[in-house]
Design an enzyme around this catalytic site. Structure first.
Site, PDB file in Angstrom:
ATOM      1  N   ASP A 287       0.872  -1.175   0.000  1.00 36.38           N
ATOM      2  CA  ASP A 287       0.000   0.000   0.000  1.00 36.38           C
ATOM      3  C   ASP A 287       0.918   1.237   0.000  1.00 36.38           C
ATOM      4  OD1 ASP A 287      -2.123   1.689  -0.011  1.00 36.38           O
ATOM      5  OD2 ASP A 287      -3.177   0.756   1.653  1.00 36.38           O
TER       6      ASP A 287
HETATM    7  C1  BGC Z   1      -4.981   3.147   0.023  1.00 32.74           C
HETATM    8  C2  BGC Z   1      -5.133   2.073  -1.039  1.00 32.74           C
HETATM    9  C3  BGC Z   1      -5.001   2.669  -2.410  1.00 32.74           C
HETATM   10  C4  BGC Z   1      -3.668   3.384  -2.512  1.00 32.74           C
HETATM   11  C5  BGC Z   1      -3.396   3.982  -3.866  1.00 32.74           C
HETATM   12  C6  BGC Z   1      -3.759   3.998  -0.206  1.00 32.74           C
HETATM   13  O1  BGC Z   1      -3.754   5.110   0.638  1.00 32.74           O
HETATM   14  O2  BGC Z   1      -4.928   2.548   1.292  1.00 32.74           O
HETATM   15  O3  BGC Z   1      -6.362   1.418  -0.872  1.00 32.74           O
HETATM   16  O4  BGC Z   1      -5.107   1.671  -3.376  1.00 32.74           O
HETATM   17  O5  BGC Z   1      -3.641   4.425  -1.540  1.00 32.74           O
HETATM   18  O6  BGC Z   1      -4.151   5.084  -4.132  1.00 32.74           O
END
Ligand code: BGC
Length: 764
Positions: A290
Site C-alpha cells: 500500500d
Molecule cells: C490506500 C489504497 C489505495 C492506494 C493507492 C492507499 O492510501 O490505502 O487502498 O489503493 O492508496 O491510491
C-alpha cells in the site's frame, strides 16, 4: 508490434530452445513466458531490476510533457515499473511511449488506478453493492468498470477491497462488503472475474488487486491504520476467506495492508505473504505494497528505510508503492549481503510475468486507444446498468403505514444537506468520477415526477454545526458548507416543509465522512441534522428519511420517530435517478444489510456470527444478572445482518431437509417455499445459515452458508433450494486444519439473520 517487441519475440523463441536459460526459474507452467522473462531478466542491470519494483506517485504529469516531467526522466532511465492514478489516455500514451522508446530495454509500464466502484460511470460504493447480494450484478459492475478504465489506458485496478469489517467506526467500511466472510468471498470472486474477464484476452480485461492483505478492516478502536491483533482461528475462519477466494479466482496482484499482523507489519510479514498467501493458497501473482507502507515501517519501529525495505523484500513483497525504499536502498543491501539477487530476481520476475500476461510486451499500447476513450466511457448503456444496480442496493429499514412508495402528485419537499449536492453522489474513492455530469437528488426527483407534482427544496442545515469537522468530511472538492446561520437555514426549510404534502429528508454523511482516514467516534446523525429532522417531524407532515452513509450508522432515535427510513448509502453517478425509481415504486427495494446496524456506540463491534459464550442471555429478556449482556442496552443490534424490507411481504413456509443425516462424502438439500404475499412484484434475498452445535473448538451461533436472490411477482411462490455439502460445514480447528467434524448441526433459513426457521441434521 513495435521493433522492440519483435526483438523480444525473437529472443524469447531462442531462449526457449536453450532450456538452461530457465534453470533459475521455478517454472510457471508457461514455458513461453518463462523463456521470455528469463531472457529479459538476463539482460537487466541491477538498476533496471530495481526500477521494475518501483511504483512512484504520478503527480507531475501534464499531457504532452511526460518526457520532461520528473517521472518521465525516471521512466526513461528504466527506474519505474508502473505509475498510478493518472486520468487521461493521452497522458498515459505519452508516458508509455517514453518507457518503450526511451528506456534501454523498452519495458512497458503498468498503469494502475483506484477504480473501486466504477470509473466515470460510478456504481454504488462497495458496501452498498454488497447489500444487493447480487453477485451477477456486482461482476457486471466490475466488468463495466474494467471496460471504461481500460478505454482510458488503465490496465490494473486496486480493487477489490475485501477486508471484513465489524466496526463501523472505521471509515473504510464503505469500501468493503460488510461483516460476513462467506458473502465477502462470493463478492471477491465476482469482482476478480469482472475485472479480469477471460484472463486479459481482450483489451478491456484488466488486472485486479485484492487488498488490503491482511486484516486491515479490524483496527483497534476503528481508527484507520491502527494495530490489528487477533487469534489465528479468527483470521482463518472469519477474515481470510475473501482474500483466499480472490487468490483462487486468479487475481493478478495483491496489496499488502498498513497494519501489523501478530506484531509484524503486513508488508514485512513473511508468514502472511509467503507461507499463507503463496505457499498454502498457491497464489502466483505479484504483491504491491500500500501507499508508502514500506517507509511507514520506520514509524512502526522496524528499522530505517534500508532495513525495512530488505524486510519487505524478504517477506515476499514485490513492488514498492511510493516509498522509494526498494529503488533507493536494495542495491546497498545487496552489496552488504542483507538481501540476495535471487530475492530481487523473484520480485522482478513476478512483475514481468504480470506485464507478460497482460499482453503488454506484445503490444504496450494494448490498453491505450483514443477511440475507445471516446466511445466506451460513461455510455447510456453503462449508466442504465449503474442505475438498475443502484436500485438493488438501497435498504428499506422502516416503512410505517406503507408511506413508501410515494405517489407522483402534490407538493414534494426535498430537504437536507444531501439533497442538492452533485459532488457527494458518487461516494468515497471515485477517483475518475466526473461529478459535474451527475444529477443531484432534487434533480432526480424532479425528473421522475415531471409535471405530475411540484418539487421544492431547502438545504435546512449544514452537515454538522462543527465547521472543522465538516471540512474534514468534505475534502477533495466536495465542499458544501453554507455560511447562513443555522436558524436561517432551518426557517427556510420549515417554510418549504409546511407548504408540502410530504417531505423527503436527505440526511446523513457526505462522501468523505467515510473512506480512508475518515474514522468516526460518533455514528449518530450529526447535531444540526438531528435538529432539522425534529423540526420537520414537528410539522406533522409525513417524512421519509433517506440516510446517506458509507457505513452502518446509529438511527435508534430515528427508528422510533420517523415513519419511513431507507438507507441509500452512496449510489454512484446514477444515484439520483435510482433513488427516485425506488421512492416512487417503479422498483421495489430489495437490499439487505451486510453490516449489523448498532443501537448505540457501546455495542460496537456488534455482528451476527458471534460465539455463544458460556453464559448466553435468554433471547427474550433484556437483562439477566451474571449473563453476557449489558445493564443499559440489549445485545442485539437495531437492524440485524441480512435485514431489509420491501414494498411487498414475503412468507416463508415448508422448510425441509432432504435427509437428517449426511455422510462425509454426501450432501443434503434444504428447501423452503417463499411466497410474495403483497401487491408489488419484488426481489427477495433468501438466506441459509448453519450452526455447528458441538465442535473441538467453540463455533459461532450461526454462519451464512448460502443465499439466493429471487424475483417473485405479486402472489407468486417459488421453492428455493440450497445444497448443504460437507465443504460448507468445514472450519479451521485449533491446529488450523480445515475440517468438518461429525456431530449435530442446525440449518436455518429466513429473510435475515435473526428471523429464521431451524432444522437439525447430523454429519456422520
Ligand atoms: C490506500 C489504497 C489505495 C492506494 C493507492 C492507499 O492510501 O490505502 O487502498 O489503493 O492508496 O491510491
Amino acid at each position: 508490434m513495435n521493433l522492440k517487441s519483435i526483438i523480444y519475440s525473437a529472443t524469447a523463441a531462442l531462449a526457449m530452445l536453450g532450456a538452461a536459460a530457465c534453470s533459475d526459474s521455478k517454472g510457471s507452467g508457461n514455458a513461453e513466458m518463462d523463456a521470455f522473462v528469463n531472457d529479459l531478466l538476463g539482460k537487466m542491470t541491477l538498476e533496471e531490476k530495481l526500477g521494475q519494483l518501483n511504483l512512484p506517485a504520478s503527480d507531475d504529469i501534464v499531457t504532452g510533457q511526460a518526457k520532461k516531467s520528473n517521472i518521465g526522466a525516471a521512466v526513461a532511465a528504466g527506474q519505474v515499473g508502473g505509475v498510478f492514478n493518472i486520468k487521461g489516455v493521452e497522458k498515459i500514451r505519452d508516458l508509455q511511449k517514453v518507457a518503450v522508446e526511451e528506456s534501454r530495454l523498452g519495458i512497458p509500464l503498468l498503469f494502475g488506478m483506484d477504480v473501486i466502484h466504477g470509473y466515470e460511470t460510478v456504481f454504488p460504493i462497495p458496501l452498498a453493492l454488497s447489500c444487493s447480494w447480487d453477485t451477477t450484478s456486482i461482476e457486471r459492475s466490475a466488468r463495466i468498470a474494467a471496460i471504461e478504465a481500460s478505454a482510458s489506458g488503465i490496465c490494473w485496478t486496486f480493487s477489490p477491497m475485501v477486508d471484513i469489517c465489524r466496526d463501523p467506526r472505521w471509515g473504510r467500511a464503505s469500501e468493503g462488503s460488510g461483516e460476513d466472510p462467506f458473502l465477502g468471498a462470493s463478492i471477491a470472486r465476482a469482482m476478480v472475474k469482472g475485472y479480469q474477464g477471460n484472463n486479459y484476452e481482450k483489451n478491456d480485461e484488466i488486472m485486479a488487486c485484492v487488498k488490503h492483505f491482511a486484516l486491515y478492516g479490524a483496527p483497534d478502536g476503528g481508527r484507520d491504520y491502527n494495530t490489528v491483533d487477533m487469534s489465528r482461528q479468527r483470521m482463518f475462519n472469519e477474515y481470510f476467506e475473501p482474500y483466499k477466494a480472490g487468490a483462487e479466482a486468479g487475481a493478478g496482484s495483491f496489496m499488502t495492508s498498513f497494519n501489523t499482523v501478530d506484531g509484524i507489519p503486513a508488508t514485512a510479514n513473511r508468514w502472511l505473504l509467503t507461507d499463507v498467501l503463496r505457499d498454502q493458497w498457491g497464489w502466483d501473482g505479484f504483491l504491491v505494497t500500500d501507499y508508502t507502507a514500506i517507509s511507514e515501517m520506520i514509524d512502526h519501529g522496524m528499522g530505517d528505510l534500508q532495513q525495512v525495505s530488505a524486510l519487505a523484500l524478504k517477506a515476499g513483497t514485490d513492488m514498492d508503492m511510493v516509498a522509494n525504499g526498494f529503488n533507493g536502498t536494495l542495491a546497498k543491501s545487496l552489496e552488504e549481503g542483507a538481501v540476495d539477487m535471487g530475492q530481487i530476481d523473484a520480485a522482478v520476475r513476478r512483475i514481468l510475468e504480470a506485464k507478460y500476461k497482460l499482453g503488454l510486451f506484445k503490444d504496450p499500447y494494448k490498453y491505450i486507444s483514443a477511440d475507445r476513450a471516446k466511445t466506451d466511457v460513461y455510455t447510456p448503456e453503462n449508466r442504465k446498468e449503474a442505475r438498475r444496480i443502484a436500485t438493488e442496493t438501497f435498504v428499506l429499514l422502516k416503512n410505517e403505514g406503507s408511506l413508501l412508495p410515494l405517489q407522483k402528485k402534490g407538493r414534494i419537499a426535498v430537504i437536507g444537506p444531501l439533497a442538492n449536492t452533485r459532488a457527494n453522489m458518487p461516494g468515497t474513492w471515485s477517483v475518475a468520477a466526473a461529478s459535474e455530469k451527475y444529477k443531484t437528488l432534487v434533480e432526480g426527483i424532479k425528473d421522475a415526477v415531471g409535471d405530475k407534482a411540484t418539487v421544492t427544496y431547502a438545504k435546512g442545515s449544514n452537515l454538522t454545526a462543527d465547521a472543522e469537522l465538516e471540512a474534514n468530511a468534505t475534502m477533495f472538492g466536495r465542499e458544501m458548507r453554507d455560511n447562513r446561520s443555522e436558524a436561517a437555514m432551518l426557517a427556510e426549510a420549515l417554510n418549504v416543509a409546511r407548504s408540502s404534502d410530504v417531505i423527503i429528508a436527505a440526511l446523513g454523511e457526505s462522501s468523505e465522512f467515510s473512506g480512508e482516514c475518515s474514522s468516526r467516534t460518533d455514528l449518530t446523525l450529526p447535531d444540526t441534522q438531528k435538529k432539522l429532522l425534529e423540526a420537520l417531524l414537528s410539522t406533522g407532515k409525513p417524512v421519509v428519511m433517506l440516510n446517506f452513509s458509507g457505513r452502518a450508522t446509529i438511527m435508534t432515535w430515528e427508528s422510533e420517530h420517523v415513519p419511513a427510513i431507507m438507507n441509500v448509502w452512496f449510489g454512484g453517478s446514477e444515484a439520483a435517478d435510482a433513488i427516485a425509481d425506488v421512492v416512487f415504486g417503479d422498483v421495489a427495494p430489495s437490499g439487505k444489510l451486510t453490516c449489523s446496524m448498532p443501537r448505540n456506540m457501546g455495542q460496537i463491534p456488534v455482528y451476527y456470527n458471534h460465539f455463544n459464550t458460556g453464559r448466553p442471555k435468554a433471547q427474550d429478556v433484556k437483562f439477566e444478572k451474571f449473563r453476557s449482556c449489558y445493564i443499559d442496552s440489549p445485545n442485539a443490534p437495531l437492524y440485524p445482518f441480512g435485514y431489509g424490507l420491501s414494498y411487498t411481504t414475503f412468507e416463508y413456509s415448508d422448510f425441509a431437509l432432504s435427509a437428517n443425516e449426511m455422510t462425509a462424502d454426501g450432501s443434503i438439500k434444504a428447501t423452503v417455499k417463499v411466497t410474495n404475499t403483497g401487491k408489488y412484484d419484488a426481489d427477495e434475498i433468501v438466506q441459509l445459515y448453519i450452526r455447528d452445535l458441538v465442535g473441538s473448538s467453540a463455533r459461532p451461533v450461526k454462519e451464512l452458508k448460502g443465499f439466493k436472490r429471487i424475483s417473485l411477482k405479486a402472489g407468486e411462490s417459488a421453492v428455493v433450494e440450497f445444497d448443504i455439502t460437507v465443504d460448507l460445514l468445514k472450519y479451521y480447528n485449533f491446529e488450523l486444519e480445515h475440517v468438518a467434524e461429525p456431530g449435530e448441526f442446525v440449518a436455518m433459513v429466513g429473510p435475515n439473520s435473526e428471523n429464521v426457521s431451524s432444522l437439525n441434521f447430523t454429519l456422520k
